[in-house]
Design a protein around this motif. Sequence first.
Motif, PDB file in Angstrom:
ATOM      1  N   SER A  16      65.666  86.378  19.248  1.00  9.31           N
ATOM      2  CA  SER A  16      66.691  87.331  19.692  1.00  9.31           C
ATOM      3  C   SER A  16      67.279  88.036  18.470  1.00  9.31           C
ATOM      4  O   SER A  16      66.958  87.718  17.328  1.00  9.31           O
ATOM      5  CB  SER A  16      67.796  86.604  20.459  1.00  9.31           C
ATOM      6  N   ARG A  57      71.909  78.480  16.481  1.00  8.60           N
ATOM      7  CA  ARG A  57      71.824  77.444  17.518  1.00  8.60           C
ATOM      8  C   ARG A  57      70.371  76.989  17.698  1.00  8.60           C
ATOM      9  O   ARG A  57      70.089  75.810  17.857  1.00  8.60           O
ATOM     10  CB  ARG A  57      72.377  77.942  18.860  1.00  8.60           C
ATOM     11  N   ALA A  58      69.448  77.934  17.661  1.00  5.74           N
ATOM     12  CA  ALA A  58      68.027  77.612  17.803  1.00  5.74           C
ATOM     13  C   ALA A  58      67.567  76.701  16.669  1.00  5.74           C
ATOM     14  O   ALA A  58      66.854  75.713  16.900  1.00  5.74           O
ATOM     15  CB  ALA A  58      67.195  78.892  17.829  1.00  5.74           C
ATOM     16  N   LEU A 114      72.763  82.921  18.075  1.00  3.74           N
ATOM     17  CA  LEU A 114      71.686  82.244  18.810  1.00  3.74           C
ATOM     18  C   LEU A 114      70.604  81.720  17.865  1.00  3.74           C
ATOM     19  O   LEU A 114      70.044  80.647  18.090  1.00  3.74           O
ATOM     20  CB  LEU A 114      71.081  83.174  19.849  1.00  3.74           C
ATOM     21  N   LYS A 115      70.326  82.456  16.797  1.00  4.32           N
ATOM     22  CA  LYS A 115      69.331  81.983  15.824  1.00  4.32           C
ATOM     23  C   LYS A 115      69.795  80.697  15.151  1.00  4.32           C
ATOM     24  O   LYS A 115      69.002  79.776  14.940  1.00  4.32           O
ATOM     25  CB  LYS A 115      69.057  83.061  14.771  1.00  4.32           C
ATOM     26  N   SER A 139      70.561  88.036  17.923  1.00  2.00           N
ATOM     27  CA  SER A 139      71.861  87.414  17.682  1.00  2.00           C
ATOM     28  C   SER A 139      71.780  86.361  16.569  1.00  2.00           C
ATOM     29  O   SER A 139      70.995  85.414  16.653  1.00  2.00           O
ATOM     30  CB  SER A 139      72.352  86.757  18.972  1.00  2.00           C
ATOM     31  N   TRP A 177      65.669  81.933  21.721  1.00  4.84           N
ATOM     32  CA  TRP A 177      66.867  82.324  20.981  1.00  4.84           C
ATOM     33  C   TRP A 177      66.526  82.782  19.565  1.00  4.84           C
ATOM     34  O   TRP A 177      67.130  83.700  19.042  1.00  4.84           O
ATOM     35  CB  TRP A 177      67.868  81.181  20.932  1.00  4.84           C
ATOM     36  N   HIS A 178      65.558  82.103  18.932  1.00  3.78           N
ATOM     37  CA  HIS A 178      65.159  82.458  17.566  1.00  3.78           C
ATOM     38  C   HIS A 178      64.659  83.904  17.480  1.00  3.78           C
ATOM     39  O   HIS A 178      64.875  84.581  16.482  1.00  3.78           O
ATOM     40  CB  HIS A 178      64.072  81.504  17.071  1.00  3.78           C
TER      41      HIS A 178
END
Length: 190
Positions: free
Chosen positions: A55, A63-64, A60-61, A57, A52-53
């Motif tokens: 990505s 959340r990561a 998502l970053k 987004s 996710w990091h």
Amino acid sequence: MDKKLRSEHLHECLRREVLMSAKKFSWFRALHKAIKCPNRRFYFWWRIASYWHHSDSRFLKKRAAKINRKLVFKYGTEIQLGAHIGPGMVISHHHGIVINGSAVIGHSFRIRQNATIGITGADVNKEPASIIIGNNVSIGACSCIIADKIRIGDDVVIGAMSFVNKDIPANSTVYSEKRLHVIPNKLHAE
């Protein structure tokens, strides 16, 4: 790295580290193993957070980063999400491990407790730090690899309580007493 390659990398990492199987990857089996086997949960969540990091987004970053903070508090292992680690990572004992985000580490990497892979940060005006560690590298307990630019070759064993701040050639064993010793492995010398 494009999304397809990142996805393939994630699947291979989860297959080797969570499923520990040669069978084809499946999300159902990966989730089942992550729930059933507590010793594999760190790998599952860190790999998801790392994916996710990298990505595009922002959501998502974030959340990561949140997942990684929880992993640091729960396991005492801080692997920054910028680090690129190949499939087959093995953490023998989680406590006290730190890996800087500028590290690029090959497959079949093994690290033990209280080990650090980091940068000196001495001169921020220089080019970016790069820590390159090859395939099949094993790092002993309480070892420290600190440099802004360092390359460690394939098939290297770094003994416990070693301080490494210089490049290490492939197929070597490294240990410290009062100074660093690098011994070529005899199996690969021929």
